[in-house]
Design an enzyme around this catalytic site. Structure first.
Site, short mmCIF file in Angstrom:
data_model
loop_
_atom_site.label_atom_id
_atom_site.label_comp_id
_atom_site.label_asym_id
_atom_site.label_seq_id
_atom_site.Cartn_x
_atom_site.Cartn_y
_atom_site.Cartn_z
N GLY C 246 -4.70 -37.34 25.28
CA GLY C 246 -4.19 -36.51 26.38
C GLY C 246 -5.35 -35.88 27.13
N PRO C 639 -12.35 -30.41 7.36
CA PRO C 639 -13.67 -30.82 7.86
C PRO C 639 -13.76 -32.30 8.25
CG PRO C 639 -13.83 -29.88 5.64
CD PRO C 639 -12.38 -29.91 5.99
N GLY C 709 -10.16 -22.80 16.66
CA GLY C 709 -9.85 -24.01 17.43
C GLY C 709 -11.12 -24.73 17.82
N GLU C 712 -12.26 -27.99 22.32
CA GLU C 712 -13.15 -27.96 23.50
C GLU C 712 -14.60 -27.67 23.15
OE1 GLU C 712 -10.54 -28.16 25.90
OE2 GLU C 712 -9.15 -27.51 24.36
#
Lengths: 167, 339, 745
Positions: C246, C639, C709, C712
């Site tokens: 996506g 990980p 998170g 990015e």
């Protein structure tokens, strides 16, 4: 196992026979149907992916008479009588091909969409005995794009199989 | 992506006549370019004549004069990995392997490779003007994005380049293209096979209507000892050349006896200048000598903005590849620059 | 068994075997009976209107069933708010097939539906559209004078506009000992997930639809479709178990969904619509952005003045914004700061978040500027950043909830061997190549959103947890399963995570690196509620096996409730279910972040990348030969998959620096390299040694998982590190990206 073939017929359709994953399969297809669409839409073998439909991504790679080719740039009628191996014929969840197992172990995919093409491509490359060094393997695998960026893991997985870690 | 009829050719003659008698008949071999063009709505065949059953076009065989005949239907990969090609024409082998991808090279044929159409963005967009696709509609590349485009031999009508790698090596090797058509068989030297756009950019080559390539013949001189193909592009593989160079040298006693240099990615055909090769003869193979050759090869080169860099890049690539040719072991996968 | 038997462990992807055998089904792969195929027709002009559509030739193709366009379509609503999806920026969302107006090149204008894919495609090529063209403006560079502030809306809450000025930038800049002024530019970039956007709509009758959609939000697609077609929310089910990438492109419902559903409803048939690759360039994208930086520093390397201005494209109808200029002062505590972010509306489609939106653009300018200053001052780039290390976020006057960037610098530099870097003035040669080393910091704001999940313990001893969330390849499926397993002390095999289905509890769209935190926390909350219910039942079981134990006196281990002080006293969960008359026990819970607490902190993930490039001295060809990225993103759930996320981010950084760009022809008003042949993604041969370090970071503010998170953060520091390494190798600073062959000649 492919489902029975259902084809929306057309007067210009041709009868063709493909040996798909070891199974003789007879189809009636119009000449303008690509091998990719024949596999996905007509034989319900959706493991082969459509990423660009123009030979620019490698997601549709299948092994045809031993060679990896792009099923999107091939008309189904051109392959009458050919042996076609798709990802479904490489291995199953119960009996994974070593490269499939290596892909899981090395996390060589994320979204999974380029994966069948990468694996078919890698299997054919290994079977052909091409790619001596890691650098050559990278070059010979460059016909398969991965947008998730799993590149290093993909090459690691292939090298692991190549180096005999899965024998 | 129109509908079309399809038939399998049973002989060369039958294939030729099947195409000749159809208004929009076309041969199909590997299909890697034709099917792509058809899907982009850029070509509209009414009948495809499939050549793949013609086994007589599928062989690589030795010629009496010491040359090699490459059947038109042999795949690019089968050609590149053929022992005789690898041994006697390693320049061709390496050049083929720098093109496209393994998958495409498995399908694409030698004949089809010669007939690849340009990868100009505007040619590929059916909605854009393009003199090559739609004569008289204009060339948006001249004032638009022309990074991929020609610096040599272009015309005011078209600045597209011819994208094949293989043909660049064939030009350096002075191959001959053998064809058969409704008027019979003939031979075309590779230098005369592709053409410059001039006022007729729609015509990529000198093949007549309905003519079929049957083989590509290589002369005996293969430059096996001193050769190199260098391909410079926007990524290390799976991209067309911005500039490529095929160099073959024969060296005796530290002097160049025979030189061939062909450029790809710079013109509407593989670019050779005989004077540039002649000037190398009897010289020692040095960067300075190749620089002199480069000046002659690139004489009159013109940039259109985005592709200005190609002139300097080509100059440097000619020099570098000349030096790489001295030691072919410096060549790398994908025809990347030597380390 | 400790409490974290799963979280933090390198588990392989649960769906791995399905993905490597071709059994994972994507949106276009549901071959339902009697399927019709739709092919979309797009505008070939940039601005104007459709004057006529001649259908005759298209309709003559055998197998064509129907053609939809603005004059032949089902009723569509007339209010903007109805077209607003969960990610709609302020403005007036595009309405597919709504009217004759053309607002951008490639606008979808018709759908041809046929019995076969090939017939639909052929007929679509024959549809003859007549236009009345108007002049257009697609060029950012020649329209900068029209730049204006973005409109405010929901989007600007999540992606805040720049803070106001601090101190006196102009004076401080004028007085600085070292100054650098940069002008940066990158063109549009398109997400190009390898899976084409696709929808298969199953017409179930009675106004009910089952929709297989390529999306990053099943709930988002469900809401959007229900609103547009006046369907009951319950009657629309959107399913997306496998999504072929996506990267932000699925954050908004794409137009193939609307067209597919319209056709299915109108024809009362099952319909599939798949975009082609060129159509993948006709919607959201990373916006072309121009940046201007002016940074000033003292001779001893203290940053005193920061000015960062960004001007970005948006459409004429929506104000897409991203956080481009806010990070310099978050990272580097200068006292004199002036930031600005403006939009230029153009005749192009609205941009859309694309992996590391804003951050990857802004940090490219910030971190390149930092290196130029360091070079001027003769200070090592890493040392320069350390001298300007922000212990506190001065831009917001808040502490960081946690920040282990210093440790990223240290561990990354050590692994990479940064101490061997040579100053730019010294030539570092390796054969025909110049070698350069570069580094960069990275930062990504942690976004907190509410999420919901449900948990069920079944009679056969399985835990089923559910959320509508998707997994586009990030590893959500596996990670959520791990989180749930730990909470109930079960092995992974006993847990089933149901996801990618709008029937499950509502999830925000999957983006912004917040999914693990948001849905993971909700799953934890739901599982905790389930534990509590199971415990209460166990308390009253025959014979009171747990005695008077309180919840804090027990642990859930190996499928049983166990007394902490006497592990021999245990009640198996299946016995609890038996006691409950064999009925499964369920719990559903929302997790609402404590905004008041969160607002007291600046919350961000950090990273540092160290990169080596080799540049062919003669030919200017660049290779990123090796790179290390050290990431501080709180707790790492898995990980194995997390490393892959960061590796993927690093590849994106390489691509942004050296490869990808959508070329816009300003004369024709369109993108012209709309295919994967000329839109260059890196290939295997471009990617060399990449290494990832996760730096330990504890954070009990952000969420109870302590996870920030990682979607990015892996992208952001990579591209500037490459640009800096190229500068270090060659002494040439390229400010127009990507750096192309020819730029270094």
């Amino acid at each position: 196992m492919p489902k029975p073939v259902t084809i929306r017929d057309n007067p210009s359709s041709h009868h063709i026979t493909l040996q798909v994953n070891g199974l003789e399969t007879t189809l009636r297809v119009p000449p303008w149907v690509s091998l990719l669409d024949a596999l996905r839409d007509h034989l319900d073998l959706t493991g082969t992916k459509k990423g660009c439909d123009h030979g620019q991504c490698g997601a549709c790679t299948v092994i045809c008479d031993g060679d990896r080719i792009l099923s999107c740039l091939t008309l189904a009628v051109m392959k009458d009588g050919a042996r076609v191996t798709t990802i479904e014929g490489i291995g199953t969840e119960d009996r994974l091909h070593p490269l499939q197992q290596a892909f899981i172990d090395y996390d060589a995919f994320q979204c999974g969409y380029c994966t069948p093409g990468q694996i078919c491509s890698g299997v054919a490359m290994l079977d052909a005995g091409h790619g001596e060094s890691r650098e050559e393997v990278k070059d010979l695998m460059s016909g398969n794009l991965c947008r998730c960026g799993a590149n290093t893991n993909i090459i690691d997985a292939i090298m692991a199989v190549k180096e005999g870690k899965y024998e | 992506m129109n509908n079309f009829n399809y038939t399998k050719a049973e002989s060369i003659d039958q294939a030729v006549s099947a195409v000749a008698t159809q208004s929009e008949g076309q041969f199909i071999a590997g299909g890697t370019n034709l099917i792509d063009l058809w899907k982009y709505d850029l070509t509209h065949p009414e009948m495809l004549v499939d050549l793949n059953g013609l086994s007589e076009l599928k062989a690589i065989s030795e010629l009496p004069d010491g040359g090699l005949r490459l059947g038109a239907l042999v795949s690019n990969n089968a050609t590149a990995y053929h022992p005789l090609v690898q041994e006697r024409y390693p320049l061709l082998s390496r050049t083929i392997l720098a093109g496209a991808t393994a998958q495409i090279r498995n399908s694409a044929t030698n004949g089809g490779n010669l007939l690849q159409r340009t990868r100009c963005y505007y040619f590929y967009d059916a909605a854009s003007p393009c003199n090559k696709r739609n004569p008289g509609s204009g060339c948006p590349a001249i004032t638009g994005h022309n990074r991929l485009h020609a610096i040599l031999g272009e015309s005011e009508h078209c600045i597209a380049v011819y994208p094949s790698d293989m043909s660049v090596a064939l030009a350096a090797l002075e191959a001959t293209v053998r064809v058969t058509g409704p008027e019979g068989a003939r031979e075309i030297p590779i230098a005369d096979f592709h053409r410059l756009p001039g006022a007729e950019p729609a015509r990529d080559n000198t093949l007549g209507a309905g003519e079929l390539i049957t083989s590509i013949d290589l002369p005996s001189t293969g430059f096996a000892d001193h050769h190199s193909y260098l391909k410079l592009r926007d990524r290390n593989s799976y991209a067309f050349a911005l500039v490529s160079v095929a160099t073959g040298l024969e060296i005796e006693g530290g002097r160049i006896r025979n030189a061939r240099i062909a450029l790809g990615g710079v013109a509407h055909k593989p670019w050779r200048v005989p004077a540039a090769e002649a000037i190398l003869v009897d010289k020692a193979p040095t960067p300075e000598a190749f620089a002199e050759a480069a000046d002659l090869l690139l004489a009159g080169a013109t940039g259109y903005g985005h592709n200005d860099f190609k002139i300097e890049l080509a100059r440097r690539a000619i020099i570098r590849n000349g030096m790489m040719a001295l030691d072919p072991s410096t060549q790398r996968p994908g025809a990347q620059p030597s380390l | 068994m400790n409490e974290h038997e799963q979280i933090g462990q390198p588990r392989r992807r649960i769906e791995g075997a399905r993905k490597v055998t071709g059994q994972a089904k994507y949106a276009a792969e549901y071959n339902v009976p009697d399927l019709l195929y739709g092919y979309i027709v797009n505008s070939t002009i940039t601005r104007g209107r459709i004057t006529a559509i001649d259908e005759a030739a298209a309709r003559s193709v055998a197998g064509v069933v129907e053609i939809f366009h603005h004059e032949r379509r089902s009723k569509l609503p007339g209010f903007d708010v109805i077209y607003s999806d969960m990610d709609a920026p302020p403005g007036s969302p595009f309405r597919p097939l709504y009217d004759a107006n053309i607002r951008f090149n490639g606008q979808p204008i018709a759908l041809v539906v046929a019995e076969t894919f090939e017939a639909a495609r052929y007929a679509a090529s024959l549809l003859n559209i007549h236009y009345e063209e108007e002049s257009f403006d697609v060029d950012l560079l020649t329209n900068l004078a029209r730049a204006r502030k973005p409109s405010k809306g929901l989007a600007t809450l999540i992606k805040p506009l720049p803070p106001g000025p601090r101190g006196d930038f102009e004076t401080a800049y004028a007085q600085a000992d070292a100054r650098f002024e940069g002008h940066f530019h990158h063109g549009s970039q398109h997400h190009n997930p390898l899976e084409l956007f696709a929808t298969t709509t199953v017409y179930e009758g009675d106004g009910k639809l089952t929709i297989y959609d390529k999306t990053q939000g099943t709930t988002n697609s469900q809401l959007y479709v229900s609103n547009l077609f006046g369907l009951s929310f319950r009657d629309v089910r959107v399913i997306a178990p496998f999504v072929g990438g996506g990267f932000g492109s699925g954050l908004r419902p794409q137009y193939q969904l609307v067209l597919c559903v319209m056709a299915a409803l109108q024809l009362r048939r099952n319909v599939r619509v798949v975009m082609d690759r060129a159509q993948m360039f006709t919607f959201g994208h990373r916006p072309e952005t121009i940046q201007h930086t002016r940074f000033g520093a003292t001779a001893d390397g203290k940053l005193t003045a920061i000015n960062h201005v960004a001007l970005a494209e948006t459409s004429r109808f929506e104000d897409y914004n991203e956080v481009v200029v806010n990070h310099a002062n978050m990272l580097y505590p200068a006292d004199n700061v002036a930031l600005d972010y403006k939009l230029v509306p153009l005749d192009r489609f609205t941009p859309l978040d694309m992996r590391a939106p804003g951050g990857s653009t802004g940090m490219l300018a910030i971190e390149t500027t930092m290196d130029q200053l360091a070079d001027q001052l003769g200070i090592d780039p890493l040392e320069f950043r350390l001298r300007n290390y922000a212990e506190r976020d001065v831009s917001a006057d808040k502490p960081y909830s946690s920040k282990e960037l210093r440790e990223c610098y240290r561990q990354g530099a050590e692994r990479f061997g940064w101490s061997e870097r040579k100053p730019t003035a010294e030539v570092n040669r390796r054969g025909n190549r110049l070698v350069g080393h570069g580094m960069s910091s990275g930062i990504w704001d942690v976004i907190a959103l509410p999420g919901k999940a449900s948990a069920e313990f079944t009679a056969d001893g399985k835990l089923i947890v559910s959320s509508a969330v998707t997994d586009n390849g990030q590893g959500t499926y596996t990670v959520m399963t791990q989180i749930a397993a730990d909470e109930l002390g079960l092995p992974l095999e006993a847990v089933s995570f149901q996801y990618g289905d709008s029937r499950h509890p509502l999830s925000p769209i999957q983006g912004g690196s917040y999914t693990t935190a948001v849905i993971g926390s909700a799953i934890k909350a739901a599982c905790r509620a389930l534990r509590s219910k199971l415990f209460k039942l166990a308390q009253i079981m025959d014979g009171f096996p747990l005695g008077d134990a309180l919840p804090e006196d027990v642990r859930f281990v190996d499928g049983a409730i166990v007394l902490k002080k006497d592990p021999f006293i245990r009640v198996s969960l299946t016995d609890v279910i038996a006691f409950n008359h064999g009925k499964s026990v369920t719990a559903s819970k929302s997790n609402i972040p404590n905004i008041f607490r969160l607002k007291q902190y600046t919350r961000a993930a950090h990273a540092a990348s160290f990169v080596e490039v080799e540049v062919d001295e003669q030919l200017g060809i660049i290779n990123v030969t090796r790179a290390v990225t050290a990431v501080a993103a709180g707790a790492i759930m898995n990980p194995h998959t997390a490393r892959s996320q960061i590796l993927g981010g690093m590849v994106w950084g390489i691509s942004m620096a050296l490869h990808e760009e959508t070329l816009l022809d300003v004369n024709l008003g369109k993108y012209i390299n709309t295919d994967l042949g000329e839109y260059h993604l890196p290939v295997h041969a471009d990617i060399h040694d990449l290494d990832v370090i996760f730096v330990e970071e504890h954070d009990d503010v952000i969420n109870e998982l302590g996870a920030k998170g990682i979607g990015e953060i892996g992208v952001i520091s990579m591209a500037p590190a490459i640009v800096n390494a190229v500068y270090n190798a060659t002494g040439k600073l390229v400010q127009v990206f990507p750096i192309k062959v020819g730029d270094l000649l």
